[in-house]
Design a protein around this motif. Structure first.
Motif, short mmCIF file in Angstrom:
data_model
loop_
_atom_site.label_atom_id
_atom_site.label_comp_id
_atom_site.label_asym_id
_atom_site.label_seq_id
_atom_site.Cartn_x
_atom_site.Cartn_y
_atom_site.Cartn_z
N ASP A 84 9.05 -7.62 -4.10
CA ASP A 84 10.40 -7.11 -4.33
C ASP A 84 10.45 -6.25 -5.59
O ASP A 84 11.11 -5.21 -5.62
N ASP A 85 9.74 -6.70 -6.65
CA ASP A 85 9.67 -5.91 -7.87
C ASP A 85 9.05 -4.54 -7.59
O ASP A 85 9.54 -3.51 -8.05
N LEU A 86 7.95 -4.54 -6.82
CA LEU A 86 7.25 -3.30 -6.52
C LEU A 86 8.13 -2.35 -5.71
O LEU A 86 8.16 -1.14 -5.97
N LYS A 93 3.50 0.39 -13.45
CA LYS A 93 3.90 0.91 -14.76
C LYS A 93 5.39 0.69 -15.00
O LYS A 93 5.80 0.24 -16.08
N GLU A 94 6.20 0.97 -13.98
CA GLU A 94 7.65 0.81 -14.12
C GLU A 94 8.06 -0.66 -14.13
O GLU A 94 9.04 -1.04 -14.78
N ILE A 95 7.31 -1.49 -13.41
CA ILE A 95 7.57 -2.94 -13.43
C ILE A 95 7.36 -3.48 -14.85
O ILE A 95 8.17 -4.25 -15.38
N SER A 135 0.81 -1.23 0.00
CA SER A 135 0.00 0.00 0.00
C SER A 135 0.84 1.28 0.00
O SER A 135 0.31 2.37 -0.23
N ARG A 136 2.14 1.15 0.26
CA ARG A 136 3.01 2.34 0.18
C ARG A 136 3.18 2.81 -1.27
O ARG A 136 3.47 3.97 -1.53
N TYR A 137 2.99 1.89 -2.22
CA TYR A 137 3.21 2.19 -3.62
C TYR A 137 1.90 2.19 -4.41
O TYR A 137 1.77 2.91 -5.40
N ILE A 138 0.95 1.37 -3.99
CA ILE A 138 -0.38 1.35 -4.60
C ILE A 138 -1.34 1.70 -3.47
O ILE A 138 -1.68 0.86 -2.63
#
Length: 362
Positions: free
Chosen positions: A325-327, A334-336, A54-57
């Motif tokens: 880990d990817d996130l 989008k960057e993944i 949730s920090r990124y999404i």
């Protein structure tokens, strides 16, 4: 998936159940057989990965995985023969997928032990013997019918007869059925019997406030037994956890730290119960919610999609999968995708614990 909380009367089962489910219901009186019908509640499985995602999404809400728990009445010696309404109580255990046995590992003159003395090994053996005797009865009653059907040449009935005989022989050696390895078709042939000693078991050592990590002699006996039979064990002070569960978040953290705990022992218990059930989580993540979904270890991508909606499994096309880990490395989906780290998986893909997924279906 459901787990049943069992144990002798007055070992702290209902206190533990209320703490796990944050139940504010009045505590039962200190008498055996005070619980006749099992209480049922839902407990969240704490998972720090939800907050990390949730920090990124950033979602409107976080939805953790959940387990259903049944608080089953106290079992006493003779329960398999109907002592203390035992048969009725035992029937509730047939309905769950795993057993959480609460074992009293504390002394308290104000809480009467049903046997008059606190002896964890005696408590463990009493419950195990009653469950084995009940399974013996079930199998002995089922065998004649299976043999009659097998005489007609019914292949499934023949398989059931073999599985019943193997199980009876194993129980006759005072061994629970969870230590018997049957071929998958044999196990399936007797799965409808709800055999209790075939279910995975987790021992919950209910310890004193002075032994929160379960290092005292009583809890060590339970640990030794668990190691001997390959079962799980968690030390919990149900009394303290019930008090913590009643507090708001800030006071809860303060009480935990003052007690020398990093998190409620109930969080450890919920995760361990999840593990012994052979479950794992994958995640879906979007603006609406970040959610953990419960699947059996070994589930394929279509089966994983099916827990969201059966139509997703029926019309499964593919899954788009990435890892936490990817996130954390690329900061966004989008960057993944731009980095070529978004995997496209088909129907044969076996889901991994912690996968973050989008499902495409027809």
């Amino acid at each position: 998936m459901r787990a049943g909380i069992v144990g002798l009367p007055n070992v702290g089962k209902s206190t533990l159940f209320n703490a796990l489910t944050s139940s504010k219901a009045a505590q039962s009186a200190n008498y055996p057989f005070c619980t006749i019908e099992p209480n049922e509640g839902v407990v969240s499985v704490p998972d720090g990965r939800l907050e990390r995602i949730s920090r990124y999404i950033v979602p409107k809400k976080l939805v953790p995985a959940a387990l259903r728990l049944l608080d089953i009445a106290g079992i006493v010696k003779g329960a398999s023969e109907g002592e203390g309404l035992g048969n009725k109580f035992l029937s509730h255990i047939r309905e769950v997928e795993a057993i959480l046995q609460v074992v009293r590992c504390f002394e308290d003159p104000d809480v009467v032990h049903v046997a008059g003395v606190v002896d964890p090994m005696s408590d463990v053996e009493t419950v195990e013997i009653e469950l084995m005797l009940a399974d013996l009865q079930t199998l002995e009653n089922a065998l004649p019918k299976a043999e009659r059907t097998a005489k007609s040449g019914d292949k499934e009935a023949k398989l059931r007869v073999e599985a019943i005989k193997k199980s009876l022989e194993h129980l006759g050696k005072d061994q629970p059925l969870r230590t018997l390895t049957l071929d998958p078709p044999e196990a399936e042939a007797i799965s409808s019997f709800g055999l209790m000693t075939a279910k995975p078991i987790l021992y919950v050592a209910n310890v004193d406030e002075n032994d929160l990590h379960g290092e005292g002699p009583l809890a060590q006996k339970v640990r030794a037994r668990a190691k001997e039979i390959g079962a799980g064990v968690v030390a919990v002070c149900a009394k303290l956890e019930a008090e913590i569960a009643e507090l708001d978040e800030a006071d809860r953290l303060e009480m935990l730290h003052s007690s020398g705990l990093d998190e409620p022992a109930l969080a450890v218990l919920a995760r361990e119960a999840y593990r012994i059930l052979g479950l794992q989580s994958y995640f879906t993540a979007g603006e609406k919610e970040v959610r953990a979904w419960t699947i059996p270890i070994g589930a394929t991508a279509p089966q994983g999609a099916g827990v969201i909606h059966t139509d997703f499994e029926k019309g499964f096309i593919r899954a788009e999968v990435y890892t936490l880990d990817d996130l954390e490395t690329y900061k966004s989906e989008k960057e993944i995708r731009a980095a070529g780290k978004l995997r496209v998986e088909g129907k044969a893909y076996v889901m991994q614990d912690g996968d973050i997924c989008h499902f495409l279906f027809n």
